[in-house]
Design a protein around this motif. Sequence first.
Motif, mmCIF file in Angstrom:
data_model
loop_
_atom_site.group_PDB
_atom_site.id
_atom_site.type_symbol
_atom_site.label_atom_id
_atom_site.label_comp_id
_atom_site.label_asym_id
_atom_site.label_seq_id
_atom_site.Cartn_x
_atom_site.Cartn_y
_atom_site.Cartn_z
ATOM 1 N N SER A 80 -13.005 8.956 1.605
ATOM 2 C CA SER A 80 -13.165 7.929 0.386
ATOM 3 C C SER A 80 -12.051 7.111 0.282
ATOM 4 O O SER A 80 -12.070 5.658 -0.091
ATOM 5 N N LEU A 81 -10.973 7.378 0.254
ATOM 6 C CA LEU A 81 -9.730 6.495 0.037
ATOM 7 C C LEU A 81 -9.506 5.644 1.306
ATOM 8 O O LEU A 81 -9.164 4.425 0.903
ATOM 9 N N GLU A 104 0.946 -1.159 -0.021
ATOM 10 C CA GLU A 104 -0.128 -0.001 0.050
ATOM 11 C C GLU A 104 0.972 1.170 0.045
ATOM 12 O O GLU A 104 0.575 2.152 -0.808
ATOM 13 N N MET A 148 -10.900 2.068 0.670
ATOM 14 C CA MET A 148 -10.126 1.518 -0.086
ATOM 15 C C MET A 148 -8.742 0.896 0.624
ATOM 16 O O MET A 148 -8.234 -0.295 0.293
ATOM 17 N N TYR A 149 -8.162 1.575 1.658
ATOM 18 C CA TYR A 149 -6.785 1.397 2.117
ATOM 19 C C TYR A 149 -7.219 1.278 3.619
ATOM 20 O O TYR A 149 -6.572 2.333 4.240
#
Length: 277
Positions: free
Chosen positions: A264-265, A107, A268-269
Amino acid sequence: MAALSFFVSNLLLVKTTDDLLDLEDSHQQLADQYDLMLGTQQLYRSELDSLGDALSQLSTERDQLAARNQVMGTELGNLESMLGILDSEPEVSPAERAEVAKAAAKERLFMLYGVPNGVPIQSERINDEFGMRYHPVLKKRVMHSGIDFKAQTGTPVYATADGVVEFAGFTKSSGYGYMVRLTHNLGFKTYYAHLDKVLVKPKAFVHKGQKIGLSGNSGRSTGPHLHYEVRYLYTAIDPEPFMKWGLSNFESIFTEVEDVPWESLSAMYPLNQTAPQ
């Protein structure tokens, strides 16, 4: 009487002969069994020797594995510390810890290669920072959308992230002179302006750290320097947090830069524990 004696003697002789033959057969059987037992004993000893060798090798490998595990544990701990991963629960196995560290490393590498970070040039100093300032050419206060690095003409300029060359050439109306504009992951862009020379072509892929131009004094400028911008989509944001961002303070960008919707990111992570939820 003589005849009877001869007959009895013959009977005894025959029986004795049969007994001798039986004894000879028994002796042969015993001999065969002894040879078989001896062979089996030799095979057994050979198997024991092999087993002993295997146990010795296993013991050696166990010691080597213990040493490797100790080294691996130290290296894993160092990696976790470098990645800023919190200490795991005692019941978490090294294999599970390694998987978490592996995912976190992937990541971080993805982010640090695809999102601008670090400085684009080795400069003498920073002349002007991001924000409102008195423009030396326009003679009025205007918004300065980037950071100016004082540097001699011809100083190498480097891409701060992997990306695609969106524009490379001379821009007259903007006052940026010769410039390079790169598009990066997740909607980020970087601008490199007032160049003396452009070293990349439009639509070309570039990698982080690649030399893309030479600093200069082209366009609306009062002296040799590099004007550097970081933009999210088309909105200019302060490059300073991105310039200081790296592996050692990976989480900092998610709280210091408020102009990017990191929430919002973070979906995902999920390893970005300090990202807004």
